[in-house]
Design a protein around this motif. Sequence first.
Motif, mmCIF file in Angstrom:
data_model
loop_
_atom_site.group_PDB
_atom_site.id
_atom_site.type_symbol
_atom_site.label_atom_id
_atom_site.label_comp_id
_atom_site.label_asym_id
_atom_site.label_seq_id
_atom_site.Cartn_x
_atom_site.Cartn_y
_atom_site.Cartn_z
ATOM 1 N N VAL A 121 0.847 -1.189 0.000
ATOM 2 C CA VAL A 121 0.000 0.000 0.000
ATOM 3 C C VAL A 121 0.885 1.243 0.000
ATOM 4 O O VAL A 121 1.869 1.332 0.739
ATOM 5 C CB VAL A 121 -0.927 0.007 1.237
ATOM 6 C CG1 VAL A 121 -1.745 1.295 1.303
ATOM 7 C CG2 VAL A 121 -1.849 -1.209 1.204
ATOM 8 N N LYS A 122 0.545 2.206 -0.848
ATOM 9 C CA LYS A 122 1.288 3.467 -0.879
ATOM 10 C C LYS A 122 1.106 4.191 0.448
ATOM 11 O O LYS A 122 -0.013 4.408 0.901
ATOM 12 C CB LYS A 122 0.799 4.343 -2.029
ATOM 13 C CG LYS A 122 1.127 3.799 -3.411
ATOM 14 C CD LYS A 122 0.613 4.729 -4.504
ATOM 15 C CE LYS A 122 0.954 4.205 -5.898
ATOM 16 N NZ LYS A 122 0.438 5.088 -6.967
ATOM 17 N N SER A 123 2.222 4.554 1.065
ATOM 18 C CA SER A 123 2.161 5.245 2.355
ATOM 19 C C SER A 123 3.515 5.866 2.645
ATOM 20 O O SER A 123 4.480 5.680 1.882
ATOM 21 C CB SER A 123 1.803 4.265 3.476
ATOM 22 O OG SER A 123 2.893 3.387 3.731
ATOM 23 N N GLY A 124 3.601 6.596 3.742
ATOM 24 C CA GLY A 124 4.858 7.194 4.148
ATOM 25 C C GLY A 124 5.883 6.183 4.597
ATOM 26 O O GLY A 124 7.046 6.534 4.821
ATOM 27 N N SER A 125 5.485 4.922 4.726
ATOM 28 C CA SER A 125 6.415 3.870 5.126
ATOM 29 C C SER A 125 7.307 3.425 3.976
ATOM 30 O O SER A 125 8.293 2.717 4.193
ATOM 31 C CB SER A 125 5.643 2.658 5.663
ATOM 32 O OG SER A 125 4.905 2.998 6.809
ATOM 33 N N LEU A 126 6.950 3.835 2.747
ATOM 34 C CA LEU A 126 7.694 3.433 1.562
ATOM 35 C C LEU A 126 8.142 4.661 0.779
ATOM 36 O O LEU A 126 7.344 5.581 0.551
ATOM 37 C CB LEU A 126 6.828 2.539 0.665
ATOM 38 C CG LEU A 126 6.338 1.222 1.279
ATOM 39 C CD1 LEU A 126 5.362 0.542 0.339
ATOM 40 C CD2 LEU A 126 7.518 0.303 1.593
ATOM 41 N N LYS A 127 9.391 4.660 0.351
ATOM 42 C CA LYS A 127 9.927 5.739 -0.474
ATOM 43 C C LYS A 127 10.136 5.211 -1.883
ATOM 44 O O LYS A 127 10.925 4.295 -2.112
ATOM 45 C CB LYS A 127 11.255 6.238 0.102
ATOM 46 C CG LYS A 127 11.876 7.380 -0.690
ATOM 47 C CD LYS A 127 13.195 7.798 -0.067
ATOM 48 C CE LYS A 127 13.861 8.907 -0.886
ATOM 49 N NZ LYS A 127 15.165 9.298 -0.299
ATOM 50 N N TYR A 128 9.423 5.807 -2.851
ATOM 51 C CA TYR A 128 9.474 5.330 -4.230
ATOM 52 C C TYR A 128 10.504 6.114 -5.036
ATOM 53 O O TYR A 128 10.624 7.334 -4.913
ATOM 54 C CB TYR A 128 8.101 5.465 -4.893
ATOM 55 C CG TYR A 128 8.093 5.067 -6.349
ATOM 56 C CD1 TYR A 128 8.208 3.734 -6.729
ATOM 57 C CD2 TYR A 128 7.985 6.030 -7.352
ATOM 58 C CE1 TYR A 128 8.211 3.370 -8.070
ATOM 59 C CE2 TYR A 128 7.977 5.677 -8.687
ATOM 60 C CZ TYR A 128 8.101 4.339 -9.048
ATOM 61 O OH TYR A 128 8.099 3.981 -10.374
ATOM 62 N N GLU A 129 11.244 5.396 -5.884
ATOM 63 C CA GLU A 129 12.191 6.012 -6.815
ATOM 64 C C GLU A 129 11.962 5.438 -8.201
ATOM 65 O O GLU A 129 12.027 4.224 -8.391
ATOM 66 C CB GLU A 129 13.638 5.758 -6.382
ATOM 67 C CG GLU A 129 14.662 6.431 -7.271
ATOM 68 C CD GLU A 129 16.091 6.195 -6.839
ATOM 69 O OE1 GLU A 129 17.019 6.577 -7.585
ATOM 70 O OE2 GLU A 129 16.300 5.607 -5.751
ATOM 71 N N ALA A 130 11.661 6.319 -9.158
ATOM 72 C CA ALA A 130 11.403 5.875 -10.529
ATOM 73 C C ALA A 130 12.709 5.474 -11.209
ATOM 74 O O ALA A 130 13.784 6.024 -10.922
ATOM 75 C CB ALA A 130 10.724 6.985 -11.318
ATOM 76 N N LEU A 131 12.622 4.526 -12.116
ATOM 77 C CA LEU A 131 13.785 4.046 -12.852
ATOM 78 C C LEU A 131 13.806 4.724 -14.225
ATOM 79 O O LEU A 131 13.104 4.326 -15.142
ATOM 80 C CB LEU A 131 13.721 2.522 -13.007
ATOM 81 C CG LEU A 131 14.932 1.838 -13.631
ATOM 82 C CD1 LEU A 131 16.200 2.164 -12.865
ATOM 83 C CD2 LEU A 131 14.729 0.336 -13.670
ATOM 84 N N THR A 132 14.605 5.781 -14.348
ATOM 85 C CA THR A 132 14.713 6.523 -15.598
ATOM 86 C C THR A 132 15.756 5.877 -16.504
ATOM 87 O O THR A 132 16.550 5.035 -16.065
ATOM 88 C CB THR A 132 15.114 7.972 -15.323
ATOM 89 O OG1 THR A 132 16.413 7.978 -14.691
ATOM 90 C CG2 THR A 132 14.116 8.653 -14.390
ATOM 91 N N LYS A 133 15.779 6.307 -17.762
ATOM 92 C CA LYS A 133 16.772 5.780 -18.699
ATOM 93 C C LYS A 133 18.192 6.101 -18.227
ATOM 94 O O LYS A 133 19.087 5.258 -18.311
ATOM 95 C CB LYS A 133 16.565 6.355 -20.098
ATOM 96 C CG LYS A 133 17.543 5.784 -21.137
ATOM 97 C CD LYS A 133 17.337 6.381 -22.497
ATOM 98 C CE LYS A 133 18.285 5.737 -23.515
ATOM 99 N NZ LYS A 133 19.709 5.876 -23.138
#
Length: 275
Positions: free
Chosen positions: A94-106
């Motif tokens: 579940v999306k929440s402050g417990s997880l930090k997302y980082e997108a994978l760019t080229k």
Amino acid sequence: MKRVLKWLCCFTFVIALSTAGVTASQAASKVMWGKLEYKSGMIGKVTVMKDTVRYEKNTKGKLVSVGKMKKGEEWGVYALKPQHYELTRKTYAVKSGSLKYEALTKSKIDQIKADSRVITSGLKPSTKYEYQFSYPGYGLYTSKFIGRENGYDLWDSYDSETGNRETWCYFESKSEFVYGIYQSNLLYWMKMPVYLNESWSNHSGISNELISYRVTSLSKTVTTKAGTFRNAIEVKDSFGNYSYYYPGIGLIKSIGYQNKRMVVYEELYKMTKVR
């Protein structure tokens, strides 16, 4: 000789005392992104900032808890849902402050792949070029290949203004790379092949002090007077000095820090192709 003593404290006797890190075969088999192995289809990753629940979908499509994601772990993300991250092995968080997302760019993929390389050769200067190196405070030296002796490539390094002249030597094999002032103890030793986080320790050829080295990046962008080099090799020593190498060209820059200010010890100034 004075021009090299400023940064040759990192030069060593050609005896490796210790090495550490993964094997070259392991480095070649995985493409790592931090703690996570990069895999095809991955669009990003989450870092667990606080323990949280991991879910799977049951036969009715409802999310049910299947375990914990522990603080500090990293999980690959394969799809973004309105309220969830789709993770490795078709599990969800579940999306929440417990997880930090980082997108994978080229650009990030390119960096990951560069840092996952195993460099097996090309660290010594190419005999196809004549080099000029700038030593701030000591002048501009031209380096020309003059032949081979005792297994070493020999290069004549001279300052046309002062007349100062030295012979440098370079040796490269599957297991080591050695260079420095010919017929002296001022020889720098590097373990080959080169891969990220490879480390070794040697005694200094000047003070006999034990110095440690680590390959800290294979994806550095380094700007010199001769141009900008992408995906350069960065080696850091225990004094906080950095040396940068580019496969097929050799050493391109050496820097250190004095009173928190960067100091350039050596820099590639110009390359001319030999006819």
